[in-house]
Design a protein around this motif. Structure first.
Motif, PDB file in Angstrom:
ATOM      1  N   CYS A  27       0.833  -1.209   0.000  1.00  0.00           N
ATOM      2  CA  CYS A  27       0.000   0.000   0.000  1.00  0.00           C
ATOM      3  C   CYS A  27       0.870   1.263   0.000  1.00  0.00           C
ATOM      4  N   ARG A  28       2.002   1.191   0.665  1.00  0.00           N
ATOM      5  CA  ARG A  28       2.870   2.374   0.734  1.00  0.00           C
ATOM      6  C   ARG A  28       3.391   2.783  -0.644  1.00  0.00           C
ATOM      7  N   LEU A  29       3.412   1.830  -1.589  1.00  0.00           N
ATOM      8  CA  LEU A  29       3.831   2.148  -2.948  1.00  0.00           C
ATOM      9  C   LEU A  29       2.848   3.085  -3.637  1.00  0.00           C
ATOM     10  N   ASN A  30       1.615   3.139  -3.150  1.00  0.00           N
ATOM     11  CA  ASN A  30       0.574   3.945  -3.780  1.00  0.00           C
ATOM     12  C   ASN A  30       0.437   5.344  -3.183  1.00  0.00           C
ATOM     13  N   MET A  60     -10.256   4.250   4.360  1.00  0.00           N
ATOM     14  CA  MET A  60      -9.844   2.952   4.894  1.00  0.00           C
ATOM     15  C   MET A  60      -8.371   2.948   5.298  1.00  0.00           C
ATOM     16  N   TYR A  61      -7.594   3.855   4.734  1.00  0.00           N
ATOM     17  CA  TYR A  61      -6.162   3.952   5.028  1.00  0.00           C
ATOM     18  C   TYR A  61      -5.868   4.994   6.106  1.00  0.00           C
ATOM     19  N   ALA A  62      -6.901   5.582   6.659  1.00  0.00           N
ATOM     20  CA  ALA A  62      -6.736   6.752   7.524  1.00  0.00           C
ATOM     21  C   ALA A  62      -5.905   6.472   8.765  1.00  0.00           C
ATOM     22  N   GLN A 318     -14.225  -8.559  -8.613  1.00  0.00           N
ATOM     23  CA  GLN A 318     -13.298  -7.431  -8.578  1.00  0.00           C
ATOM     24  C   GLN A 318     -12.915  -7.110  -7.128  1.00  0.00           C
ATOM     25  N   GLY A 319     -11.657  -6.715  -6.930  1.00  0.00           N
ATOM     26  CA  GLY A 319     -11.232  -6.265  -5.613  1.00  0.00           C
ATOM     27  C   GLY A 319     -12.075  -5.113  -5.109  1.00  0.00           C
ATOM     28  N   LEU A 320     -12.510  -4.259  -6.023  1.00  0.00           N
ATOM     29  CA  LEU A 320     -13.335  -3.117  -5.650  1.00  0.00           C
ATOM     30  C   LEU A 320     -14.698  -3.559  -5.123  1.00  0.00           C
ATOM     31  N   THR A 321     -15.252  -4.627  -5.676  1.00  0.00           N
ATOM     32  CA  THR A 321     -16.527  -5.139  -5.171  1.00  0.00           C
ATOM     33  C   THR A 321     -16.358  -5.670  -3.743  1.00  0.00           C
ATOM     34  N   TYR A 322     -15.252  -6.364  -3.489  1.00  0.00           N
ATOM     35  CA  TYR A 322     -14.983  -6.822  -2.123  1.00  0.00           C
ATOM     36  C   TYR A 322     -14.845  -5.645  -1.169  1.00  0.00           C
ATOM     37  N   LEU A 395      -6.527  -2.873   0.247  1.00  0.00           N
ATOM     38  CA  LEU A 395      -7.290  -2.209   1.302  1.00  0.00           C
ATOM     39  C   LEU A 395      -8.426  -3.092   1.787  1.00  0.00           C
ATOM     40  N   ALA A 396      -9.029  -3.850   0.866  1.00  0.00           N
ATOM     41  CA  ALA A 396     -10.072  -4.789   1.276  1.00  0.00           C
ATOM     42  C   ALA A 396      -9.502  -5.814   2.254  1.00  0.00           C
TER      43      ALA A 396
END
Length: 483
Positions: A27-30, A60-62, A318-322, A395-396
């Motif tokens: 995640c830190r790469l983003n 979610m990353y807060a 999709q990861g987004l759906t999860y 993130l999911a």
């Protein structure tokens, strides 16, 4: 100055720990610089922040970067047009931030934006800004997308709802910059459950903010929200089949059973009875959405289903759906299904070597390997850069962990989720408090600021206010229904 936030998780479950640690690392790469503002881009080859993913993703990353969370939401409000339209995406080119208005690209915005209010210290100016943003956005929707005149709002292009290559859009254009409805297409302007639900979510959130402010306009906004929900049920709900179906430009039903009723649950725009029918008749149906790896975009037995590995919303999960399914299901009391979905996702990610891709095969759970740049299928041994670090999937994974074995903030509440199994520890700092779980896998103790609040048998969620006062408990592990 923003309040302190942090999160820590350790478990004796080696598989879960590896998935969690790898997701945190990747995640830190983003994290990127957008003109001096740190943001969390979507990743996996997508270097922008999109309205459908990154306000939600930032929130979610807060606990890991409250600054990125604030910017992922704040930039959309900053670049809202004078007419109320929000950018569908925002990019940064050579240090120059550029909002893009060539599609709406979903609207996973109201809930994460309101949740951020509590995380940043209940800033009244921010709350007023959010209310104004939602009111102007809702006004823009009804001024430009009220094409049918029957209480529904319309989608003008494929990317309005972020469903790339979805067969149900027919020959619709991918982008549409103008506010005037497109002409000469088979399906669009499409009377849309998604776009209509955006208005419901905006209006309901405005009503909630008004109540928080002591504003008498709250009831009027509640009535406006109910009007939208009534139209959605009246016009798009199929009573016999227990699901929502969009209509094409002529008013004909687009007869494809897609997962989008679950999206409407994310926005809260359908009744509990409607949600119950969709979940029990479709989401838990092995022939439709409860495939070995669940949540395909289109029911697996629908003629329009395509098991295509490229970025394609006609089939593969999709990861987004999860990511969206967590709030969607918890809104309607299906926390135990959330737990099951999380376990399926973790298993699939781990089995694929902790590679976080956008899509997975619904029958095998195999990661769909595509190029980072154009997201076209590619062989694993091709030597090309293969997609990884796709933000919604990572993130999911982190969020499902927090909702099963951890602590997360929910509109001023603290949710302690006490999953059973192997021993674990979870700590989180937010709301100017430090919260902890210590679990032996069978029973867990929770604390706030070092003070023990009590211990509970695992398999439950304990909900408190920010000071640790007990509000309720609920089951989060299966006893009957299963995914």
């Amino acid at each position: 100055m923003l309040p302190e936030t942090s999160v820590f998780f350790r478990t004796e479950d080696e598989k879960l720990q590896r998935v969690y640690d790898t997701a945190e690392k990747k995640c830190r790469l983003n994290l990127k610089d957008f003109g001096g503002s740190t943001v969390l881009v979507e990743g996996g080859g997508y270097e922008k922040i999109w309205l459908e993913t990154q306000p939600m993703g930032g929130e979610m990353y807060a606990l890991r970067s409250l600054e990125a969370a604030r910017n992922n939401i704040g930039l959309f409000m900053r670049y809202q047009r004078a007419d109320g339209r929000l950018p569908g995406s925002i990019q940064c080119v050579e240090g120059r931030v550029e909002p893009q208005f060539n599609k709406y690209q979903g609207f996973c915005f109201p809930f994460p934006a309101l949740n951020l209010y509590y995380l940043i210290g209940k800033d009244g100016d921010y709350l007023e800004q959010l209310k104004d943003c939602l009111i102007r956005f809702d006004d823009c929707l009804w001024r430009t997308r009220n094409v049918s005149g029957n209480g529904l709002l319309s989608s003008f292009c494929v990317y309005d709802t972020g469903e790339d290559l979805a067969l149900r859009y027919g020959d619709a254009p991918c982008w549409w910059e103008r506010d005037e409805a497109p002409e000469g297409y088979e399906i669009v302007p499409m009377q849309s459950m998604d776009v209509t639900s955006w208005s419901f979510a905006a209006r309901q959130t405005v009503a909630r903010i008004c109540r928080m402010q002591g504003d008498a306009a709250a009831e009027a906004w509640e009535r406006k929200a109910r009007t939208v929900a009534d139209a959605l049920r009246r016009e798009l709900w199929d009573r016999k089949r227990g699901a929502l179906y969009d209509r094409d430009r002529t008013g004909k039903t687009v007869d494809i059973l897609c997962h989008n009723t679950l999206r409407c649950m994310y926005w809260g725009s359908i009744s509990r009875r409607m949600a119950e029918r969709f979940v029990k008749e479709h989401l838990l149906n092995p022939s439709e959405f409860r495939t070995p790896f669940p949540l395909p975009s289109v029911a697996a037995n629908d003629p329009a289903f395509r098991n295509a590995p490229e970025n394609n919303w006609s089939g593969q999960p999709q990861g987004l759906t999860y990511q969206r399914a967590i709030l969607a299901l918890e809104r309607y009391g299906y926390s135990r299904i959330v737990t099951g979905l999380g376990e399926k996702l973790m298993d699939a990610v781990y089995a694929n070597g902790c590679r976080f891709t956008q899509q997975y095969d619904p029958f095998t759970g195999r990661a769909s390997l595509v190029r980072m740049t154009d997201h076209q299928p590619v062989a694993e041994d091709s030597g090309e850069a293969i997609q990884d670090a796709y933000g919604p999937t990572m993130l999911a994974c982190l969020e499902y962990t927090a909702h099963h074995y951890g602590i997360h903030p929910h509109l001023g509440q603290v949710w302690f989720s006490l999953g059973s199994g192997t021993p674990y520890e979870y700590e989180a700092v937010f709301y100017d408090h430090r919260y902890e779980i210590r679990s032996n896998g069978q029973r867990a103790e929770i604390r706030a600021d070092g003070k023990t609040l009590g211990s509970w048998k695992c398999g439950r969620r304990v909900v408190t206010d920010e000071n640790g006062r007990l509000l309720r408990t609920e089951r989060i592990e299966e006893t009957g229904e299963t995914i």
